[in-house]
Design a protein around this motif. Structure first.
Motif, short mmCIF file in Angstrom:
data_model
loop_
_atom_site.label_atom_id
_atom_site.label_comp_id
_atom_site.label_asym_id
_atom_site.label_seq_id
_atom_site.Cartn_x
_atom_site.Cartn_y
_atom_site.Cartn_z
N MET A 231 0.83 -1.18 -0.04
CA MET A 231 -0.07 0.03 0.04
C MET A 231 0.80 1.12 -0.03
SD MET A 231 -2.45 -1.45 2.71
CE MET A 231 -1.38 -2.32 3.66
N ALA A 232 0.80 2.05 -1.16
CA ALA A 232 1.65 3.18 -1.29
C ALA A 232 1.39 4.27 -0.13
CB ALA A 232 1.50 3.66 -2.67
N GLU A 233 2.15 4.99 0.48
CA GLU A 233 2.36 6.08 1.13
C GLU A 233 2.59 7.24 0.26
OE1 GLU A 233 1.48 6.40 4.65
OE2 GLU A 233 0.67 4.31 4.21
N LEU A 234 1.40 8.37 0.05
CA LEU A 234 1.55 9.26 -0.89
C LEU A 234 1.47 10.60 -0.25
CD1 LEU A 234 -0.81 7.96 -3.82
CD2 LEU A 234 1.66 7.73 -3.54
N VAL A 235 2.03 11.54 -0.48
CA VAL A 235 1.88 13.01 -0.03
C VAL A 235 1.77 13.82 -1.25
CG1 VAL A 235 3.17 12.81 2.11
CG2 VAL A 235 4.47 13.46 -0.08
N THR A 236 0.99 14.72 -1.05
CA THR A 236 0.32 15.51 -2.27
C THR A 236 0.25 16.93 -1.69
OG1 THR A 236 -1.71 15.27 -1.81
CG2 THR A 236 -0.88 13.63 -3.53
N ALA A 237 0.58 17.85 -2.90
CA ALA A 237 0.60 19.51 -2.33
C ALA A 237 -0.01 19.90 -3.85
CB ALA A 237 1.89 19.91 -2.31
N GLU A 390 -2.58 0.62 9.14
CA GLU A 390 -2.50 1.23 10.34
C GLU A 390 -1.13 1.08 11.07
OE1 GLU A 390 -4.55 3.49 10.96
OE2 GLU A 390 -6.01 3.15 9.56
N THR A 391 -0.92 -0.46 11.40
CA THR A 391 0.32 -0.70 11.89
C THR A 391 1.43 -1.11 11.15
OG1 THR A 391 -0.59 -3.37 12.12
CG2 THR A 391 -1.54 -1.45 14.08
N GLY A 392 1.37 -1.38 10.07
CA GLY A 392 2.54 -1.52 9.28
C GLY A 392 3.36 -0.56 9.17
N HIS A 393 4.72 -1.14 9.10
CA HIS A 393 6.04 -0.13 9.19
C HIS A 393 6.17 0.51 7.77
CE1 HIS A 393 10.04 1.26 9.80
NE2 HIS A 393 10.46 0.78 8.76
N ILE A 394 6.26 1.99 7.70
CA ILE A 394 6.24 2.47 6.39
C ILE A 394 8.04 2.10 5.94
CG2 ILE A 394 6.54 4.47 5.08
CD1 ILE A 394 4.29 5.58 7.17
N VAL A 395 8.08 1.62 4.82
CA VAL A 395 9.49 1.41 4.03
C VAL A 395 9.63 2.35 3.18
CG1 VAL A 395 10.80 -0.19 2.84
CG2 VAL A 395 9.08 -1.24 4.31
#
Length: 582
Positions: A231-237, A390-395
């Protein structure tokens, strides 16, 4: 011969795939390597593909920079040439050449009953028959299923393949047998067990040395196509600056902008100095000529925005966006500049004459609907999680480039949108659901607005509007995205709003399907709120909070596609919206 590579758009590599993801190709599944591998392969530096966004870099990425994924056309390679390195994964395969012949094998020799193939054909065959099961853990590791340990435990038999019996409706009907010692195991039972994690991240190569790098979290067997495997962690602006797109790209280059900042501090900044520094910084000659044509008043305005105080947190970025969106709803955008060049479109455009005020169906609220004919969104993938969002570590997906600079993969998108806010009156507070969410927000992490009732109200309205807009806009609901804004002061709502937008790569953006609906937004709003108080899954949906669910929401009434919802369908409540209809 059919092609062995898979074509993927650069935007897909950010939103869906990326380092550590499994991609299905015509020659079998592969796992994508780390980002630095692609630049090593093509012999280019990431700064050649930089996406300039100072606010996102400073507020969220700790001054790291963003680069886009190179496309074949950019580096002069044919479209059928693969440029993103990948390794075949998983290694084990299941051969089923004919009924009654099911062999699980993992050696380079291939299936023991199909050894007439040459080595290349064996590799191709193994890729096409790759087993659909892998192991993963919440720390972000991914590896093969330990088939030897699954059948034999700690004992070693020496066999290189196993017999696969059964299948079809359930894994409990599958039995895996060793052809040498006849030991067998029920795969359904093994699927539900926990296994020792090897600590492997396949994007970085083979599994690490087991002497001290094994992971302490348990691994589980999952299907390689499972949505929660990565599951990708994304940031946007959202870029809301009063300058043409080309001027932003030229002036925003970090090395060039830092030189201009030094000149500004020394009070030596003028048009000639900008041109001199551009040549010294080896800016492209056509861009230097462009700067020479741009009036100094416009360059000065652009530098004031680019060199001004940047937000230092994601929350500050959101607040700045909301403030600028509300200002554009009142005054339009961009700010008119004398003698503005016409050879580059603006980054953000709102025509004040097209802004409308609409009274809601109940007459309780007046919504201001602002069409945004052009916007720019920068999206960066900071990492990924496995198994649990929720609890998965962000790689992290960051990598280090030349000069020790940290980079993240990203994409620059252009499109259109509709901004909706309340013109005058504050949000109403009524019904039983509002205090319930307020208590939940106060009891949780106050840094997160997800459970604030105002955010839940806007978020729920957003999902209803996503569906209603897709009916007439020409875009599917999966192509329309949301951005919910709620600004608090002393736990009271100061300002709030909602941006619904659609974007795509490239400078031309989209075709106006969203903003064309502003003229008949009353019908869109009416359709969105129609039957909001009912759901085809009632009474189960309505009673879901009693059994532990966050709110009254399901796939039949409120849930949206993962590409649309920025909060993975959390913080939604149909009854809260029903009790406070606009």
């Amino acid at each position: 011969m059919s092609k062995s590579n898979q074509v993927i758009r650069p935007s897909q590599l950010i939103t869906t795939f990326g380092p550590g993801s499994i991609v299905e190709t015509p020659s079998g599944p592969v796992v994508l390597k780390s980002m630095d591998e692609i630049f090593n392969l093509i012999g280019r530096q990431p700064d050649e593909f930089e996406i300039v966004d100072g606010r996102l870099s400073k507020s969220t990425l700790d001054d790291a920079r963003i680069c886009r994924i190179p496309a074949n056309a950019e580096i002069g390679d044919p479209t059928d040439t693969w440029i993103y390195p990948a390794d075949g994964f998983p290694y084990w395969a299941l051969c089923a050449q004919h009924p009654g012949h099911q062999v699980l094998y993992g050696s380079d020799e291939g299936c023991p009953d199909c050894r007439s193939f040459n080595p290349w054909e064996r590799r191709q065959k193994r890729g096409r028959e790759a087993i659909r099961f892998v192991t993963a853990c919440e720390a972000g590791h991914l590896d093969e299923v330990p088939w030897h340990a699954l059948v034999h435990g700690s004992r070693r038999c020496g066999t290189k393949h196993y017999l696969w019996h059964g299948g079809g409706r359930a894994l409990r009907l599958v039995k895996i047998e060793c052809p040498k010692c006849k030991t067998s195991v029920n795969f359904g039972n093994a699927y539900g067990r926990q296994w020792t994690c090897t600590g492997r991240q396949p994007e970085h190569g083979p599994r690490p040395n087991q002497s001290g790098s094994a992971c302490t979290r348990p691994a589980t067997i999952v299907q390689r196509g499972s949505a929660n495997l990565r599951m990708a962690e994304l940031v946007t602006a959202l870029t809301i600056l009063d300058m043409p797109e080309r001027l932003h790209d030229v002036l925003g280059a970090k090395s060039f902008l830092s030189r201009l900042d030094v000149l500004r501090e020394a009070d030596l900044l003028d048009h000639d100095a900008v041109l001199k520094q551009a040549k010294s910084a080896k800016i492209a000659s056509d861009d230097v000529d462009y700067l020479a044509r741009v009036p100094w008043s416009e360059i000065l305005l652009a530098l004031e925005q680019l060199l001004g105080l940047q937000p230092n947190s994601p929350e500050a970025v959101r607040e700045a966006e909301l403030k600028r969106l509300r200002e554009a709803a009142v005054s339009g955008a961009p700010i008119a500049v004398k003698d503005e060049p016409l050879d580059s479109p603006p980054l953000f455009e709102v025509k004040r004459s097209d802004v409308r005020s609409i009274i809601g169906p109940t007459g309780q609220m007046t919504l201001r609907v602002t069409p945004i004919s052009r916007l720019r969104m920068v999206m960066a993938q900071t990492g990924y999680r496995r198994l649990n969002p929720e609890t998965g570590h962000i790689v992290s997906t960051s990598f280090t480039g030349k000069g020790g600079i940290t980079w993240y993969p990203g994409v620059e998108l252009f499109g259109e949108g509709v901004f909706i806010d309340l013109k005058d009156a504050p949000l109403p507070v009524a019904g039983s659901r509002w205090p319930l969410w307020q208590n939940r927000y106060m009891a949780g992490d106050s840094a997160s607005l997800l459970n604030h009732p105002a955010h839940v109200w806007w978020h729920s309205l957003s999902h209803r509007l996503l569906w209603a807009l897709s009916v007439d806009s020409g875009y599917s609901s999966a192509a329309i995205r949301e951005r919910v804004y709620v600004q608090l002061k002393n736990d009271n709502v100061v300002s709030s709003g909602l941006l619904l937008y659609t974007v795509q790569p490239g400078g031309d953006g989209t075709m106006g399907g969203l903003i064309s609906l502003v003229n008949r937004f009353e019908r869109v709003l009416e359709r969105a709120l129609q039957d909001v108080d009912t759901c085809s899954n009632d009474p189960l949906c309505e009673e879901a909070p009693r059994s532990g669910a966050d709110g009254v929401a399901c796939y039949s009434c409120l849930f949206a596609s993962e590409t649309s919802c920025e909060h993975r369908n959390r913080g939604l409540d149909r009854l809260l919206l029903t009790e406070n209809l606009p």
